[in-house]
Motif scaffolding. Structure first.
Motif, PDB file in Angstrom:
ATOM      1  N   LEU A   1     -14.991  18.820  30.971  1.00 18.25           N
ATOM      2  CA  LEU A   1     -14.428  17.545  30.519  1.00 18.25           C
ATOM      3  C   LEU A   1     -15.225  16.381  31.095  1.00 18.25           C
ATOM      4  O   LEU A   1     -15.480  15.384  30.404  1.00 18.25           O
ATOM      5  N   ALA A   2     -15.628  16.508  32.361  1.00 20.60           N
ATOM      6  CA  ALA A   2     -16.368  15.413  33.002  1.00 20.60           C
ATOM      7  C   ALA A   2     -17.700  15.189  32.309  1.00 20.60           C
ATOM      8  O   ALA A   2     -18.110  14.045  32.099  1.00 20.60           O
ATOM      9  N   VAL A   3     -18.351  16.281  31.929  1.00 18.70           N
ATOM     10  CA  VAL A   3     -19.669  16.140  31.288  1.00 18.70           C
ATOM     11  C   VAL A   3     -19.547  15.354  29.993  1.00 18.70           C
ATOM     12  O   VAL A   3     -20.285  14.398  29.744  1.00 18.70           O
ATOM     13  N   THR A   4     -18.583  15.729  29.145  1.00 20.84           N
ATOM     14  CA  THR A   4     -18.465  15.037  27.861  1.00 20.84           C
ATOM     15  C   THR A   4     -18.056  13.587  28.066  1.00 20.84           C
ATOM     16  O   THR A   4     -18.549  12.695  27.377  1.00 20.84           O
ATOM     17  N   LEU A   5     -17.167  13.352  29.042  1.00 16.72           N
ATOM     18  CA  LEU A   5     -16.726  11.972  29.259  1.00 16.72           C
ATOM     19  C   LEU A   5     -17.885  11.112  29.771  1.00 16.72           C
ATOM     20  O   LEU A   5     -18.058   9.971  29.344  1.00 16.72           O
ATOM     21  N   ARG A   6     -18.678  11.685  30.671  1.00 18.95           N
ATOM     22  CA  ARG A   6     -19.810  10.925  31.206  1.00 18.95           C
ATOM     23  C   ARG A   6     -20.805  10.621  30.080  1.00 18.95           C
ATOM     24  O   ARG A   6     -21.327   9.511  29.968  1.00 18.95           O
ATOM     25  N   THR A   7     -21.053  11.617  29.237  1.00 19.48           N
ATOM     26  CA  THR A   7     -21.984  11.386  28.134  1.00 19.48           C
ATOM     27  C   THR A   7     -21.482  10.275  27.225  1.00 19.48           C
ATOM     28  O   THR A   7     -22.257   9.484  26.703  1.00 19.48           O
ATOM     29  N   MET A   8     -20.165  10.195  27.043  1.00 16.48           N
ATOM     30  CA  MET A   8     -19.617   9.184  26.139  1.00 16.48           C
ATOM     31  C   MET A   8     -19.876   7.783  26.666  1.00 16.48           C
ATOM     32  O   MET A   8     -20.056   6.843  25.898  1.00 16.48           O
ATOM     33  N   THR A   9     -19.872   7.627  28.001  1.00 19.89           N
ATOM     34  CA  THR A   9     -20.066   6.286  28.549  1.00 19.89           C
ATOM     35  C   THR A   9     -21.530   5.877  28.548  1.00 19.89           C
ATOM     36  O   THR A   9     -21.834   4.710  28.727  1.00 19.89           O
ATOM     37  N   ARG A  10     -22.418   6.835  28.348  1.00 17.53           N
ATOM     38  CA  ARG A  10     -23.842   6.487  28.335  1.00 17.53           C
ATOM     39  C   ARG A  10     -24.274   6.054  26.943  1.00 17.53           C
ATOM     40  O   ARG A  10     -23.602   6.313  25.964  1.00 17.53           O
ATOM     41  N   ARG A  11     -25.450   5.421  26.908  1.00 18.75           N
ATOM     42  CA  ARG A  11     -26.005   5.031  25.600  1.00 18.75           C
ATOM     43  C   ARG A  11     -26.427   6.274  24.839  1.00 18.75           C
ATOM     44  O   ARG A  11     -26.950   7.222  25.434  1.00 18.75           O
ATOM     45  N   SER A  12     -26.176   6.251  23.541  1.00 14.19           N
ATOM     46  CA  SER A  12     -26.573   7.399  22.743  1.00 14.19           C
ATOM     47  C   SER A  12     -28.090   7.411  22.596  1.00 14.19           C
ATOM     48  O   SER A  12     -28.749   6.389  22.754  1.00 14.19           O
ATOM     49  N   VAL A  13     -28.605   8.598  22.306  1.00 18.15           N
ATOM     50  CA  VAL A  13     -30.057   8.725  22.193  1.00 18.15           C
ATOM     51  C   VAL A  13     -30.522   8.633  20.742  1.00 18.15           C
ATOM     52  O   VAL A  13     -31.700   8.795  20.462  1.00 18.15           O
ATOM     53  N   THR A  14     -29.596   8.354  19.818  1.00 18.17           N
ATOM     54  CA  THR A  14     -29.955   8.306  18.407  1.00 18.17           C
ATOM     55  C   THR A  14     -31.008   7.240  18.139  1.00 18.17           C
ATOM     56  O   THR A  14     -30.885   6.117  18.610  1.00 18.17           O
ATOM     57  N   ALA A  15     -32.040   7.594  17.405  1.00 22.76           N
ATOM     58  CA  ALA A  15     -33.026   6.618  16.954  1.00 22.76           C
ATOM     59  C   ALA A  15     -32.524   6.021  15.644  1.00 22.76           C
ATOM     60  O   ALA A  15     -32.280   6.746  14.698  1.00 22.76           O
ATOM     61  N   HIS A  16     -32.343   4.699  15.614  1.00 19.90           N
ATOM     62  CA  HIS A  16     -31.799   4.068  14.403  1.00 19.90           C
ATOM     63  C   HIS A  16     -32.942   3.789  13.455  1.00 19.90           C
ATOM     64  O   HIS A  16     -33.293   2.639  13.224  1.00 19.90           O
ATOM     65  N   TYR A  17     -33.498   4.852  12.881  1.00 15.59           N
ATOM     66  CA  TYR A  17     -34.801   4.742  12.256  1.00 15.59           C
ATOM     67  C   TYR A  17     -34.942   3.684  11.163  1.00 15.59           C
ATOM     68  O   TYR A  17     -35.738   2.774  11.343  1.00 15.59           O
ATOM     69  N   PRO A  18     -34.193   3.728  10.073  1.00 14.39           N
ATOM     70  CA  PRO A  18     -34.576   2.743   9.048  1.00 14.39           C
ATOM     71  C   PRO A  18     -34.325   1.308   9.512  1.00 14.39           C
ATOM     72  O   PRO A  18     -34.943   0.388   9.016  1.00 14.39           O
ATOM     73  N   ASP A  19     -33.407   1.130  10.458  1.00 15.48           N
ATOM     74  CA  ASP A  19     -33.110  -0.222  10.930  1.00 15.48           C
ATOM     75  C   ASP A  19     -34.120  -0.694  11.963  1.00 15.48           C
ATOM     76  O   ASP A  19     -34.559  -1.834  11.938  1.00 15.48           O
ATOM     77  N   THR A  20     -34.481   0.192  12.877  1.00 15.84           N
ATOM     78  CA  THR A  20     -35.504  -0.153  13.852  1.00 15.84           C
ATOM     79  C   THR A  20     -36.594   0.898  13.765  1.00 15.84           C
ATOM     80  O   THR A  20     -36.315   2.085  13.709  1.00 15.84           O
ATOM     81  N   LEU A  21     -37.836   0.429  13.740  1.00 23.23           N
ATOM     82  CA  LEU A  21     -38.944   1.360  13.592  1.00 23.23           C
ATOM     83  C   LEU A  21     -39.199   2.081  14.910  1.00 23.23           C
ATOM     84  O   LEU A  21     -38.991   1.521  15.978  1.00 23.23           O
ATOM     85  N   PRO A  22     -39.645   3.314  14.823  1.00 25.41           N
ATOM     86  CA  PRO A  22     -39.872   4.073  16.056  1.00 25.41           C
ATOM     87  C   PRO A  22     -41.082   3.550  16.818  1.00 25.41           C
ATOM     88  O   PRO A  22     -42.006   2.984  16.231  1.00 25.41           O
ATOM     89  N   GLN A  23     -41.073   3.748  18.126  1.00 23.44           N
ATOM     90  CA  GLN A  23     -42.225   3.435  18.970  1.00 23.44           C
ATOM     91  C   GLN A  23     -43.138   4.655  18.940  1.00 23.44           C
ATOM     92  O   GLN A  23     -42.895   5.634  19.626  1.00 23.44           O
TER      93      GLN A  23
END
Lengths: 211, 319
Positions: free
Chosen positions: A12-34
């Motif tokens: 439970l702690a792992v999932t909760l901690r992950t939720m509070t962190r920034r997601s790693v999703t690349a918002h590709y069409p909106d922001t171009l990748p580096q």
């Protein structure tokens, strides 16, 4: 021995901690990748450098480069000289539905006419539209980035060394020619009138001082 | 109680029934995504994909409604309604606030709620049996086994609260609720919540619908709107289970400024519990069928019996 059920709490702690962190999703069409340096997006053609040597088309493992050309004769450079013939590029096309991005054409080009461009957004709805002609390939040339800097203390690139060697040789030749010219001019200097002497000194004062 | 009053209450319950499951579903989309380092739906509706479930609903409505050739046609078509409607009925008797803030106060509220919730599970069983599909049948049987195993601890845990309050009426239980009941009934609360999860076939107790082994179990043959109704029933079930746990074990509308803000407390506690349901789904892998049975009979039932004994002893000591 661990407390019974501590694993459940840990999960439970792992999932909760992950939720509070920034997601790693690349918002590709909106922001171009580096993209990293030397990204292999598309092959660009610097057609001014192309001599229609056909090396790229012949080395291409899946035969996706199409080149058409014709010969033109160039009038002799000097009167009485021989006419020269020259290849003129008519068509240069790469079929990106066949291309497997191996980059052999770029490696093999002896005149630096082909480059990797990081441009990657050229999807088409029809596979036939993936054959891109020279105008499009030339346009992509504008997206080719300047090569990344070398590592500190890296060996000097070969072409820079070759260029420096040539430049040094030319400079030496010129200096030699200057010296000869000066040596030719020296004996006659006393006999000549004052004015041309000052003229010449103004013209190449630096070299005159050095020799 | 005149007609307008009845209609108003029914409309409010219907609105809650249509809205709350969607909110839980959207919360699951987003919370689950962030717990996995993703962002979830981002485009539908413009702002962080708030309309994703609306879009899903439109998609389901467009699909063809197929009934397999060998299926028991009428039962097959009736099953989604049987799965969904009990939760609507249960919502009517759950008190949201102090006094009159309940669709319809029923004297035997606990009894009524548990009986009707059990009917909801029958929907999957009907669908599984009527589909003429092996996976569906397996899923239906697993559902039935799970219902049998978990109905008992759920009932026992709820009976403990009823014993403590001396009444079966849900508003009555809340009237006599004291804050220290939280500690007194905590074992029962955990058993009730866990058993409820299992009855809803939510992960980690989702062996009956295990999509990776028996292809959504009883729902294998369902398409379009009927499938959507089954999914909606699952989320309505989460709302009902969370609300019931909040009312029975967490004191419902009790809280600071309960006279005015009682309904906020109920909704808040329900929301927190619904979040826990989602959280558990993300955190734990699916239990095997035998593990599910063992948990029910060797852990939950003894714990529930212990809770009843404790409730009885404390009750006698107090008097």
């Amino acid at each position: 021995m661990p407390v019974p059920g501590s694993g459940l709490a840990k999960g439970l702690a792992v999932t909760l901690r992950t939720m509070t962190r920034r997601s790693v999703t690349a918002h590709y069409p909106d922001t171009l990748p580096q993209l990293p340096p030397r990204s292999r997006g598309v092959i660009a053609l610097f057609e001014e450098n192309c001599t229609v040597c056909m090396l790229c088309a012949r080395e291409c493992p899946d035969w996706c480069i199409y080149i058409d050309s014709h010969k033109e004769t160039v009038p002799p450079a000097a009167p009485g000289g021989r006419e020269r013939s020259r290849n003129v590029l008519d068509r240069f096309a790469i079929d990106f539905s066949l291309c497997m991005y191996c980059g052999i054409c770029i490696d093999v080009c002896p005149f630096d006419a082909l480059f990797w461009s990081p441009e990657f957004e050229y999807a088409e709805t029809d596979i036939r539209d993936l054959t891109h002609e020279r105008d499009k390939l030339r346009e992509w040339m504008w997206t080719v980035p300047e090569p990344p800097p070398l590592d500190p203390a890296a060996e000097e690139p070969k072409e820079v060394g070759a260029a420096r060697k040539t430049a040094d040789k030319l400079a030496a030749q010129q200096a030699e020619a200057e010296a000869e010219a000066e040596a030719d001019a020296e004996p006659g200097a006393g006999a000549a009138s004052e004015a041309p002497g000052t003229d010449r000194e103004q013209g190449n004062g630096g070299q005159g001082g050095a020799s | 109680m005149d007609v307008a009053d009845v209609l108003w209450r029914l409309a409010a319950v219907l609105l809650a029934f249509l809205l709350l499951p969607l909110i839980v579903g959207q919360a699951e989309h987003k919370a689950m995504a962030h717990m996995q380092g993703r962002v979830g739906p981002m485009y539908a509706g413009g702002f962080h994909g708030w309309a994703q479930l609306v879009a899903d609903g439109v998609k389901f409505a467009q699909k063809e409604d197929i009934v397999p050739e060998g299926a028991d046609r009428r039962i097959f078509q009736l099953a989604p309604a049987v799965a969904l409607l009990p939760y609507l009925v249960v919502l009517i008797v759950i008190p949201v606030g102090d006094g009159d803030a309940v669709g319809q106060a029923v004297d035997a509220g606990v009894f009524f709620v548990l009986a009707v919730m059990g009917v909801g599970v029958l929907g999957s069983l009907m669908g599984g049996w009527a589909s003429a599909n092996k996976f569906s049948l397996l899923g239906g049987l697993r559902t039935a086994a799970q219902l049998l195993a978990y109905e008992l601890p759920m009932l026992l845990a709820a009976a403990s609260v009823a014993m403590a309050a001396g009444t079966l009426s849900l508003p009555g239980i809340l009237e006599s609720w004291q804050w220290w009941w939280l500690l007194w009934q905590i074992t029962g609360g955990l058993v009730f919540f866990t058993a409820g999860l299992a009855e809803l076939q939510r992960p980690p107790f989702d062996a009956p619908v295990a999509d990776s082994e028996i292809i959504f179990g009883a729902f294998t043959e369902y398409t379009g709107l009927r499938f959507a109704l089954f999914l909606l029933a699952e989320y309505a079930g989460i709302v009902v289970l969370s609300a019931l746990t909040a009312v029975l074990f967490l004191g419902g509308w009790h809280g600071p400024a309960a006279a005015d803000l009682g309904w906020v407390w109920t909704l808040l506690k329900t929301a927190v519990l619904a979040f826990v349901v989602i959280w558990l789904r993300v955190s734990y892998p699916r239990l095997r069928e035998d593990q599910i049975q063992r948990l029910a009979w060797t852990v939950l039932v003894p714990l529930a019996l212990f809770q009843i004994a404790l409730t009885g002893v404390v009750k006698v000591v107090i008097q």
